[in-house]
Design an enzyme around this catalytic site. Structure first.
Site, PDB file in Angstrom:
ATOM      1  N   TYR A 141       0.822  -1.211   0.000  1.00  0.00           N
ATOM      2  CA  TYR A 141       0.000   0.000   0.000  1.00  0.00           C
ATOM      3  C   TYR A 141       0.856   1.262   0.000  1.00  0.00           C
ATOM      4  CZ  TYR A 141      -4.716  -1.842   0.805  1.00  0.00           C
ATOM      5  OH  TYR A 141      -5.932  -2.441   0.677  1.00  0.00           O
ATOM      6  N   LYS A 190       2.756 -15.496   2.760  1.00  0.00           N
ATOM      7  CA  LYS A 190       3.000 -16.257   1.532  1.00  0.00           C
ATOM      8  C   LYS A 190       4.492 -16.571   1.503  1.00  0.00           C
ATOM      9  CE  LYS A 190       1.671 -17.976  -2.439  1.00  0.00           C
ATOM     10  NZ  LYS A 190       0.800 -19.167  -2.549  1.00  0.00           N
ATOM     11  N   ASP A 222      -3.296 -18.319   0.674  1.00  0.00           N
ATOM     12  CA  ASP A 222      -4.278 -19.011  -0.177  1.00  0.00           C
ATOM     13  C   ASP A 222      -5.004 -20.092   0.621  1.00  0.00           C
ATOM     14  OD1 ASP A 222      -1.814 -20.301  -0.056  1.00  0.00           O
ATOM     15  OD2 ASP A 222      -1.771 -20.899  -2.164  1.00  0.00           O
ATOM     16  N   ASP A 246      -6.488  -6.756   4.252  1.00  0.00           N
ATOM     17  CA  ASP A 246      -7.607  -6.112   3.545  1.00  0.00           C
ATOM     18  C   ASP A 246      -8.511  -7.181   2.932  1.00  0.00           C
ATOM     19  OD1 ASP A 246      -9.120  -3.997   2.335  1.00  0.00           O
ATOM     20  OD2 ASP A 246      -8.141  -4.500   0.446  1.00  0.00           O
ATOM     21  N   ASP A 250     -12.504  -8.782   4.527  1.00  0.00           N
ATOM     22  CA  ASP A 250     -13.798  -8.732   3.833  1.00  0.00           C
ATOM     23  C   ASP A 250     -14.404 -10.133   3.765  1.00  0.00           C
ATOM     24  OD1 ASP A 250     -13.402  -5.992   3.298  1.00  0.00           O
ATOM     25  OD2 ASP A 250     -14.338  -6.167   1.313  1.00  0.00           O
TER      26      ASP A 250
END
Ligand code: IPM
Ligand code: MN
Length: 358
Positions: A141, A190, A222, A246, A250
């Site tokens: 970001y 990851k 994942d 982020d 959600d």
């Protein structure tokens, strides 16, 4: 007397934040706590009024407050403005300017909302309760980003970067949070591909030395997205990077019935925090008095808990929200059963306010 900076933002922002302020007004009378509300603009509204998404006045006003309450920014009206001026820059800029490096997103399914949960009861056992801690001022970001032409071909990059200080403070908060809960931290990363993730694991293991009473495990992002659906009760506290946080927050929020229910707290080194629902500005339902105000109202409860340390008042809001849900009151996003009592934004907020007691 607490100084609260209030920013409505765009879309449904003003509808839900007005209700969150009404809740604080009731808390003020009930618990004899004084609030002084100072209003500032940010996001699309600020672009339209003063030409920038995050005016200096807003930054200064927020810095001089005890806490910031924010709706949500953005909308299709500003889709074509240059990226440095997009409404979203306001929230990213505020997080950075106020040094709010960690974001707490509780994921909690109330028993009574089971029917609004998209996964089966045999998986949830009727309840879900974990917390996502998202690093908030680093990573892709905020890394260098650029658009250029290379040999006549359009080209762009965004750099994911982290240093050990940024990682350590997120892990500290994760372990400290787990200590008050079920003593289990999962680092989502990851590390099979990314160098930054390998550093996250090293630093996590180092910080873990001071928290040996807490179990620490690791999950690739994942796989984590699958486990959140298949096995949500295997989590207690998830700690993760800005972008992974982020995305998975959600995903996880809808397990609670609707993203409209989910609050968040953004915290830094001092007690100053920024509180916002995790949902967006939902321009499609703006102005209709149908948005769910619970995400904002629970954000105010987090404000009372984390920034103002008014624990009884915070608890009273959580209890009030539980009560209206028990009573069967449902805004459109969480209405699923024929027995549900469909209510508007204001009706939902008023019912919650009525339940706030000492
Ligand atoms: C969030 C939002 C923001 C983010 C946007 C509006 C920049 O999606 O708070 O999750 O990506 O952090
Ligand atoms: Mn988001």
């Amino acid at each position: 007397m607490y100084n609260i900076a209030v920013i409505y933002g765009d879309g449904i922002g003003s509808e839900i934040i007005k209700e969150a302020v009404n809740v604080l007004e009731k808390v003020s009378v009930t618990f004899d706590i004084k609030f002084n509300f100072n209003y500032f603009i940010a996001g699309g509204e600020a672009i339209d009024k003063v030409g920038v998404p995050l005016p200096d006045d807003t930054i200064i006003g927020c810095k001089n407050s005890d806490a910031v309450l924010l709706g949500s920014v953005g909308g299709p009206a500003w889709d074509n403005v240059p990226s440095a001026k997009r409404p979203e820059r306001a929230i990213l800029g505020l997080r950075k300017e106020l040094g709010l490096f960690s974001n707490i997103r509780p994921i909690k399914l109330f028993n009574e909302l089971e029917s609004a949960c998209p996964i089966k009861t045999r998986i949830t056992n009727g309840a879900i309760d974990f917390v996502i801690i998202r690093e908030l001022t680093g990573g892709i970001y905020f890394g260098k980003k650029e658009r250029l032409q290379k040999d006549g071909i359009a080209y762009a990059y965004d750099i994911e970067e982290y240093n050990e200080i940024e990682i350590a403070r997120a892990m500290e908060l994760g372990f400290a949070t787990a200590r008050l809960r079920n003593k289990h931290v999962t680092l989502v990363d990851k590390a099979n591909v990314l160098e930054t993730s390998k550093l996250w694991r090293e630093v996590a293991n180092k910080v873990h030395e001071d928290y040996k009473d807490i179990e620490l495990d690791f999950l690739y992002v994942d796989n984590a997205t699958m486990q959140i659906i298949l096995n949500p009760n295997s989590f207690d506290v998830i700690v993760t990077s800005n972008i992974f946080g982020d995305i998975i927050s959600d995903e996880a929020s809808v397990l609670c019935g609707s993203i409209g229910l989910a609050p968040s707290a953004s915290l830094g080194e001092t007690s100053l925090g920024l509180y916002e629902p995790i949902h967006g500005s939902a321009p499609d339902i703006a102005g209709k008095n149908i948005a769910n105000p619970i995400g904002s109202i629970l954000s105010v409860a987090m404000m009372l808990e984390y920034s103002l340390k008014e624990y009884d008042a915070a608890k009273s809001i959580e209890i009030a929200v539980k009560n209206v849900i028990k009573d069967g009151l449902r805004t459109k996003d969480i209405a699923k059963d024929s027995t549900d009592h469909l209510v508007s934004t204001t009706e939902m907020a008023n019912a919650i306010i009525n339940y706030i007691k000492k």
